[in-house]
Scaffold this motif. Structure first.
Motif, PDB file in Angstrom:
ATOM      1  N   LYS A 165      -9.875  94.321 -42.155  1.00  0.00           N
ATOM      2  CA  LYS A 165      -9.650  93.026 -43.027  1.00  0.00           C
ATOM      3  C   LYS A 165     -11.116  92.639 -43.489  1.00  0.00           C
ATOM      4  O   LYS A 165     -10.953  92.401 -44.518  1.00  0.00           O
ATOM      5  CB  LYS A 165      -9.374  91.822 -41.775  1.00  0.00           C
ATOM      6  CG  LYS A 165      -8.253  92.091 -41.241  1.00  0.00           C
ATOM      7  CD  LYS A 165      -7.958  90.699 -40.358  1.00  0.00           C
ATOM      8  CE  LYS A 165      -8.903  90.707 -39.073  1.00  0.00           C
ATOM      9  NZ  LYS A 165      -8.938  92.028 -38.241  1.00  0.00           N
ATOM     10  N   SER A 166     -12.207  92.907 -42.662  1.00  0.00           N
ATOM     11  CA  SER A 166     -13.352  92.185 -43.223  1.00  0.00           C
ATOM     12  C   SER A 166     -13.923  93.065 -44.487  1.00  0.00           C
ATOM     13  O   SER A 166     -14.347  92.570 -45.512  1.00  0.00           O
ATOM     14  CB  SER A 166     -14.409  92.319 -42.171  1.00  0.00           C
ATOM     15  OG  SER A 166     -14.106  91.687 -41.050  1.00  0.00           O
ATOM     16  N   VAL A 167     -13.767  94.415 -44.354  1.00  0.00           N
ATOM     17  CA  VAL A 167     -13.993  95.331 -45.590  1.00  0.00           C
ATOM     18  C   VAL A 167     -13.153  94.853 -46.616  1.00  0.00           C
ATOM     19  O   VAL A 167     -13.718  94.757 -47.919  1.00  0.00           O
ATOM     20  CB  VAL A 167     -13.506  96.934 -45.326  1.00  0.00           C
ATOM     21  CG1 VAL A 167     -13.789  97.658 -46.336  1.00  0.00           C
ATOM     22  CG2 VAL A 167     -14.615  97.251 -44.163  1.00  0.00           C
ATOM     23  N   CYS A 213     -13.136  83.214 -46.021  1.00  0.00           N
ATOM     24  CA  CYS A 213     -13.348  83.040 -44.762  1.00  0.00           C
ATOM     25  C   CYS A 213     -12.866  84.090 -43.823  1.00  0.00           C
ATOM     26  O   CYS A 213     -11.653  84.062 -43.816  1.00  0.00           O
ATOM     27  CB  CYS A 213     -12.980  81.523 -44.056  1.00  0.00           C
ATOM     28  SG  CYS A 213     -13.162  81.203 -42.590  1.00  0.00           S
ATOM     29  N   ASP A 214     -13.662  85.038 -42.840  1.00  0.00           N
ATOM     30  CA  ASP A 214     -13.265  85.676 -42.052  1.00  0.00           C
ATOM     31  C   ASP A 214     -12.925  85.374 -40.523  1.00  0.00           C
ATOM     32  O   ASP A 214     -13.362  84.109 -40.452  1.00  0.00           O
ATOM     33  CB  ASP A 214     -14.140  86.769 -41.896  1.00  0.00           C
ATOM     34  CG  ASP A 214     -13.739  88.009 -41.583  1.00  0.00           C
ATOM     35  OD1 ASP A 214     -12.489  88.323 -41.181  1.00  0.00           O
ATOM     36  OD2 ASP A 214     -14.491  89.191 -41.574  1.00  0.00           O
ATOM     37  N   GLU A 215     -12.139  85.654 -39.873  1.00  0.00           N
ATOM     38  CA  GLU A 215     -11.524  85.090 -38.549  1.00  0.00           C
ATOM     39  C   GLU A 215     -11.338  83.667 -38.791  1.00  0.00           C
ATOM     40  O   GLU A 215     -11.884  82.698 -38.030  1.00  0.00           O
ATOM     41  CB  GLU A 215     -12.744  85.301 -37.652  1.00  0.00           C
ATOM     42  CG  GLU A 215     -13.124  86.805 -37.524  1.00  0.00           C
ATOM     43  CD  GLU A 215     -12.081  87.593 -36.924  1.00  0.00           C
ATOM     44  OE1 GLU A 215     -10.950  87.225 -36.671  1.00  0.00           O
ATOM     45  OE2 GLU A 215     -12.456  88.898 -36.873  1.00  0.00           O
ATOM     46  N   VAL A 216     -10.645  82.958 -39.525  1.00  0.00           N
ATOM     47  CA  VAL A 216     -10.333  81.763 -39.786  1.00  0.00           C
ATOM     48  C   VAL A 216      -9.633  81.205 -38.603  1.00  0.00           C
ATOM     49  O   VAL A 216      -9.761  80.038 -38.348  1.00  0.00           O
ATOM     50  CB  VAL A 216      -9.394  81.461 -41.122  1.00  0.00           C
ATOM     51  CG1 VAL A 216      -8.083  81.923 -40.989  1.00  0.00           C
ATOM     52  CG2 VAL A 216      -9.566  80.049 -41.446  1.00  0.00           C
TER      53      VAL A 216
HETATM   54 MG   LIG Z   1     -13.580  91.972 -38.966  1.00  0.00          MG
END
Ligand SMILES: [Mg+2]
Ligand SMILES: Nc1ncnc2c1ncn2[C@@H]1O[C@H](COP(=O)(O)OP(=O)(O)O)[C@@H](O)[C@H]1O
Length: 433
Positions: free
Chosen positions: A230-232, A320-323
């Protein structure tokens, strides 16, 4: 680049496209064999034309049509042979075999009738894809989908999708050869950047690039368990937004471990909840302002406004990551809860109204709790993508369990979209920023 270089590249591309198209033609080998036989026949007829003509004239009783054909054997061969060849070119070879295979996997209706292969053709948009068109004998699409794995084994293909044809009496199977599969790693190159504003490219499916146009689908929700990529993917999308001239805002509560220095130079970062609320306040204020400007000029959306006024208001993208971690209120103090409620309400406003004014959300989460991302936000995020996930998370992100069913447990950067397209996301290295 000189004109010669350009010319050479164009010429090579034309050839490459031609070969690619040709190599996707169904039953190519058999068809080439028929073409070869036809041409060989032509040479033979050519060499014998006088002998045949002399023989025809020497025979006493012969129908006038036969006589005409034999005295003009070359044009006769061209016409009749050409017609036969044309029929052979579109005939779906292996029709009977396909029927036997379908019967053997039990794809039959109550009357034991088996679907009939009507046509096999190359897909117009995707040269690698063969479309198998069946008369479905009243077998519903759901049953075909259920038997997808058996169909793939029986027909020795990888199925990309199964849909109804023009009417519900036809089923179309979009397939690629079994050997084709998505690569495990696909590196990003800046040449993949779409030239269309405002199209972002996520990766590649068997059908080609998977893209999303923020003009039409303004917000993106990414899901997947830890390590799914996801983050990538989030960074890949934010990077493209930057390249296209958007202003990018990023909430990063992990103290900057996720987003390196380059990001901090190019984007507006917020590291605390107070900063985040401030940023979202600004975005909502900007939204209101743009609403006023558009109303005054009678423009329906940002692009129309920029065109009409010659201004260049940029798109604003909030990532936003890990929202879910950010919005989770469990165990927080009363004051914090109020702050979080405000953050949530700003996000909901942007989700609801952002589209026309060019303000976009790209949110990622791994938490499978239904109540953490409120419906008000989620329901306005129309482009949903899920990586490796359990069925609960898949259900929350996509409203179905396809990510749990179709993404291998060890896959990284492999995702499925809401409409069932599996793709490999581009692996993007921050040094490319
Ligand atoms: Mg991540
Ligand atoms: N598109 C991709 N292709 C190949 N490997 C990937 C891809 N995306 C991520 N990975 C690998 O998976 C690891 C975890 O990715 P990450 O985006 O941090 O996952 P998540 O945020 O879902 O926990 C990365 O360090 C990378 O090695």
């Amino acid at each position: 680049m000189t004109r010669d270089d350009k010319f050479n590249i164009q010429r090579r591309t034309v050839w490459r496209n031609f070969w690619q198209r040709l190599s996707g033609v169904p039953d190519l080998a058999v068809k080439l064999l028929f073409v070869a036989l036809y041409l060989a026949g032509m040479v033979w007829v050519w060499s014998k034309q006088e002998a045949v003509s002399a023989y025809a004239q020497s025979v006493e009783f012969m129908s006038p049509i036969m006589l005409a054909a034999m005295t003009h054997i070359v044009p006769a061969y061209l016409i009749v042979g050409g017609a036969v060849l044309a029929v052979l070119m579109v005939y779906p070879f292996g029709r009977k075999a396909a029927q036997d295979q379908l019967r053997s996997i039990g794809l039959v209706n109550r009357a034991e009738m088996v679907p009939e292969l009507l046509r096999k053709r190359q897909d117009k948009e995707h040269p690698r894809v063969t479309v198998w068109e069946f008369r479905n004998q009243s077998i519903p699409l759901a049953v075909w989908e259920e038997k997808q794995a058996a169909l793939e084994a029986a027909l020795d293909i990888s199925i990309v999708k199964i849909i109804y044809g023009k009417s519900r009496s036809r089923v179309l199977i979009y397939a690629v050869p079994t050997q084709t599969s998505l690569p495990d790693i696909l590196r990003w190159s800046d040449s993949y950047l779409s030239s269309d504003s405002f199209v972002l490219t996520l990766g590649e499916s068997l059908l080609g690039p998977v893209t999303v146009n923020l003009v039409h689908i303004p917000h993106i929700l990414l899901g997947g368990s830890t390590g799914s990529g996801k983050s990538v993917l989030l960074k890949l999308l934010l990077m493209q937004a930057l390249h296209k001239g958007a202003e990018v805002y990023i909430a990063d509560f992990k103290g900057g471990v996720d987003f390196s220095k380059v990001w901090r130079e190019k984007c507006r970062m917020c590291f605390t909840e107070a900063e985040l609320l401030d940023t979202l306040d600004n975005l909502v204020r900007e939204l209101e302002q743009r609403k006023g400007l558009l109303a005054k000029t009678g423009c329906p959306n940002l692009d129309a406004y920029n065109e009409a006024t010659g201004e260049n208001l940029p798109r604003l993208v909030f990532g936003c990551d890990e929202v879910a971690e950010v919005l989770d209120r469990t165990g927080r103090s009363k004051g914090d809860k109020e702050l979080l409620a405000q953050i949530e309400s700003r996000l909901a406003t942007i989700a609801r109204l952002g589209r026309a004014f060019g303000i976009h959300l790209i949110l990622a989460t791994q938490r499978p709790d239904a109540n953490i991302i409120p419906g008000q936000i989620k329901n306005n995020m129309d482009f949903r993508v899920c990586g490796r996930a359990d069925s609960v998370l898949s259900q929350i992100i996509l409203d179905n369990t396809s990510a749990a069913d179709q993404i291998p447990k060890d896959a990284r950067g492999r995702f499925i979209t809401g409409d069932g397209t599996v793709f490999q996301g581009y692996l993007f290295d921050e040094e490319q920023l």
